[in-house]
Design a protein around this motif. Structure first.
Motif, PDB file in Angstrom:
ATOM      1  N   GLY A   1      14.897 -27.535   3.616  1.00 14.12           N
ATOM      2  CA  GLY A   1      13.745 -28.057   4.340  1.00 14.12           C
ATOM      3  C   GLY A   1      12.486 -27.226   4.263  1.00 14.12           C
ATOM      4  O   GLY A   1      11.495 -27.535   4.936  1.00 14.12           O
ATOM      5  N   LYS A   2      12.472 -26.164   3.448  1.00 14.51           N
ATOM      6  CA  LYS A   2      11.318 -25.267   3.385  1.00 14.51           C
ATOM      7  C   LYS A   2      10.409 -25.620   2.202  1.00 14.51           C
ATOM      8  O   LYS A   2      10.867 -26.107   1.173  1.00 14.51           O
ATOM      9  N   GLU A   3       9.116 -25.346   2.377  1.00 11.36           N
ATOM     10  CA  GLU A   3       8.173 -25.413   1.265  1.00 11.36           C
ATOM     11  C   GLU A   3       8.420 -24.204   0.359  1.00 11.36           C
ATOM     12  O   GLU A   3       9.079 -23.235   0.752  1.00 11.36           O
ATOM     13  N   LEU A   4       7.849 -24.239  -0.852  1.00 13.17           N
ATOM     14  CA  LEU A   4       8.147 -23.190  -1.828  1.00 13.17           C
ATOM     15  C   LEU A   4       7.739 -21.806  -1.341  1.00 13.17           C
ATOM     16  O   LEU A   4       8.476 -20.831  -1.543  1.00 13.17           O
ATOM     17  N   ASP A   5       6.593 -21.690  -0.674  1.00 10.00           N
ATOM     18  CA  ASP A   5       6.177 -20.359  -0.202  1.00 10.00           C
ATOM     19  C   ASP A   5       7.173 -19.788   0.797  1.00 10.00           C
ATOM     20  O   ASP A   5       7.501 -18.596   0.756  1.00 10.00           O
TER      21      ASP A   5
ATOM     22  N   ALA B   1      11.860 -16.262   2.040  1.00 12.02           N
ATOM     23  CA  ALA B   1      13.272 -16.141   2.422  1.00 12.02           C
ATOM     24  C   ALA B   1      14.070 -15.416   1.344  1.00 12.02           C
ATOM     25  O   ALA B   1      14.932 -14.585   1.648  1.00 12.02           O
ATOM     26  N   LEU B   2      13.769 -15.721   0.078  1.00  8.96           N
ATOM     27  CA  LEU B   2      14.466 -15.051  -1.026  1.00  8.96           C
ATOM     28  C   LEU B   2      14.153 -13.560  -1.034  1.00  8.96           C
ATOM     29  O   LEU B   2      15.037 -12.730  -1.264  1.00  8.96           O
ATOM     30  N   SER B   3      12.903 -13.216  -0.774  1.00  8.28           N
ATOM     31  CA  SER B   3      12.514 -11.807  -0.690  1.00  8.28           C
ATOM     32  C   SER B   3      13.298 -11.097   0.416  1.00  8.28           C
ATOM     33  O   SER B   3      13.782  -9.970   0.235  1.00  8.28           O
ATOM     34  N   ASP B   4      13.454 -11.747   1.560  1.00 10.56           N
ATOM     35  CA  ASP B   4      14.233 -11.172   2.666  1.00 10.56           C
ATOM     36  C   ASP B   4      15.694 -10.975   2.259  1.00 10.56           C
ATOM     37  O   ASP B   4      16.304  -9.938   2.563  1.00 10.56           O
ATOM     38  N   ILE B   5      16.257 -11.967   1.585  1.00  7.73           N
ATOM     39  CA  ILE B   5      17.646 -11.877   1.132  1.00  7.73           C
ATOM     40  C   ILE B   5      17.822 -10.684   0.190  1.00  7.73           C
ATOM     41  O   ILE B   5      18.768  -9.893   0.325  1.00  7.73           O
TER      42      ILE B   5
ATOM     43  N   HIS C   1       8.186 -14.696 -12.024  1.00  5.37           N
ATOM     44  CA  HIS C   1       7.055 -15.591 -11.861  1.00  5.37           C
ATOM     45  C   HIS C   1       7.602 -16.988 -11.522  1.00  5.37           C
ATOM     46  O   HIS C   1       8.412 -17.535 -12.257  1.00  5.37           O
ATOM     47  N   ILE C   2       7.147 -17.516 -10.406  1.00  2.00           N
ATOM     48  CA  ILE C   2       7.708 -18.742  -9.836  1.00  2.00           C
ATOM     49  C   ILE C   2       6.628 -19.822  -9.823  1.00  2.00           C
ATOM     50  O   ILE C   2       5.531 -19.607  -9.313  1.00  2.00           O
ATOM     51  N   ARG C   3       6.958 -20.976 -10.373  1.00  2.00           N
ATOM     52  CA  ARG C   3       5.989 -22.064 -10.447  1.00  2.00           C
ATOM     53  C   ARG C   3       6.633 -23.351  -9.940  1.00  2.00           C
ATOM     54  O   ARG C   3       7.792 -23.649 -10.254  1.00  2.00           O
ATOM     55  N   LYS C   4       5.871 -24.106  -9.180  1.00  2.00           N
ATOM     56  CA  LYS C   4       6.366 -25.411  -8.728  1.00  2.00           C
ATOM     57  C   LYS C   4       6.677 -26.298  -9.915  1.00  2.00           C
ATOM     58  O   LYS C   4       5.947 -26.316 -10.891  1.00  2.00           O
ATOM     59  N   GLN C   5       7.768 -27.034  -9.799  1.00  2.22           N
ATOM     60  CA  GLN C   5       8.132 -27.946 -10.880  1.00  2.22           C
ATOM     61  C   GLN C   5       7.364 -29.253 -10.774  1.00  2.22           C
ATOM     62  O   GLN C   5       6.980 -29.666  -9.697  1.00  2.22           O
TER      63      GLN C   5
END
Length: 209
Positions: A123-127, A132-136, A205-209
């Motif tokens: 349910g989260k937006e990409l940012d 969350a991934l950084s926290d993990i 580097h992360i880009r919206k699909q």
């Protein structure tokens, strides 16, 4: 010079408690050959850092005394060589069952981590997913930071890799991590820098699909 001496005494106290289990301040003082006041100062600092804890016991003669022991957190203070064991096991597996079995092992690890963390992305937006991934990754010791480069692009940087020795030999580890990030984020992910390849950091580097 004083800071070096303090660190040396701190190390000796930790080593003594590791080998002896429990010691009183007097026992530490006698073995270290320094003043009781100096020992109490080190004890206070180690308690502050949650590396030692104490309980009070009754002695056959005299007043009750505090005995000190290492905390569970102090276990991280002592060197570990988990990567050596992991590398040995992976080498044995590769020799016994071939590279395909090593690949399968890393794929299963990716699937396990995906199942463990995908609920944190729901349910989260990409940012928010990148955050969350950084926290993990920080919880797992990767020293991660992230930033937004443009409306649709983000960058995740890791300054430490707890499995760098394994990843240095088995590139499957890095490949599976990249695929894991893509699955968790639901985005296109590329890596420009890699600690296991000798760079100073891992940069995704992360880009919206």
């Amino acid at each position: 010079m004083k800071e070096d001496l303090d660190q040396s005494t701190r190390n000796r106290i930790m080593q003594m408690l590791k080998t002896s289990g429990e010691l009183t301040a007097k026992e530490l003082t006698d073995q270290l050959g320094i003043t009781g006041m100096a020992v109490r100062r080190h004890i206070s600092n180690l308690e502050r850092d949650d590396l030692i804890e104490s309980t009070t016991i009754r002695l056959p003669m005299g007043r009750p005394a505090a005995v000190y022991r290492l905390t569970a957190r102090a276990d991280d203070y002592f060197p570990k060589k988990y990567h050596t064991v992991a590398l040995d096991l992976l080498t044995e597996l590769e020799d016994e069952a071939g590279e395909s079995m090593v690949n399968l092992l890393f794929e299963r690890r990716k699937a396990t981590l995906l199942k463990r963390y995908e609920t944190k992305m729901a349910g989260k937006e990409l940012d928010a997913k990148v955050a969350a991934l950084s926290d993990i990754q920080n919880e797992n010791g990767y020293m991660a930071t992230w930033e937004q480069d443009s409306e649709d692009e983000f960058r995740l940087t890791e300054y430490n890799c707890p499995i760098s020795q394994v990843a240095g030999k088995y590139k499957q580890a890095c490949a599976c991590e990249l695929k894991l990030f893509e699955s968790l984020l639901g985005a296109e992910v590329t890596r420009s820098d890699c600690l296991a390849s000798g760079d100073r950091k891992c940069v995704y580097h992360i880009r919206k699909q």
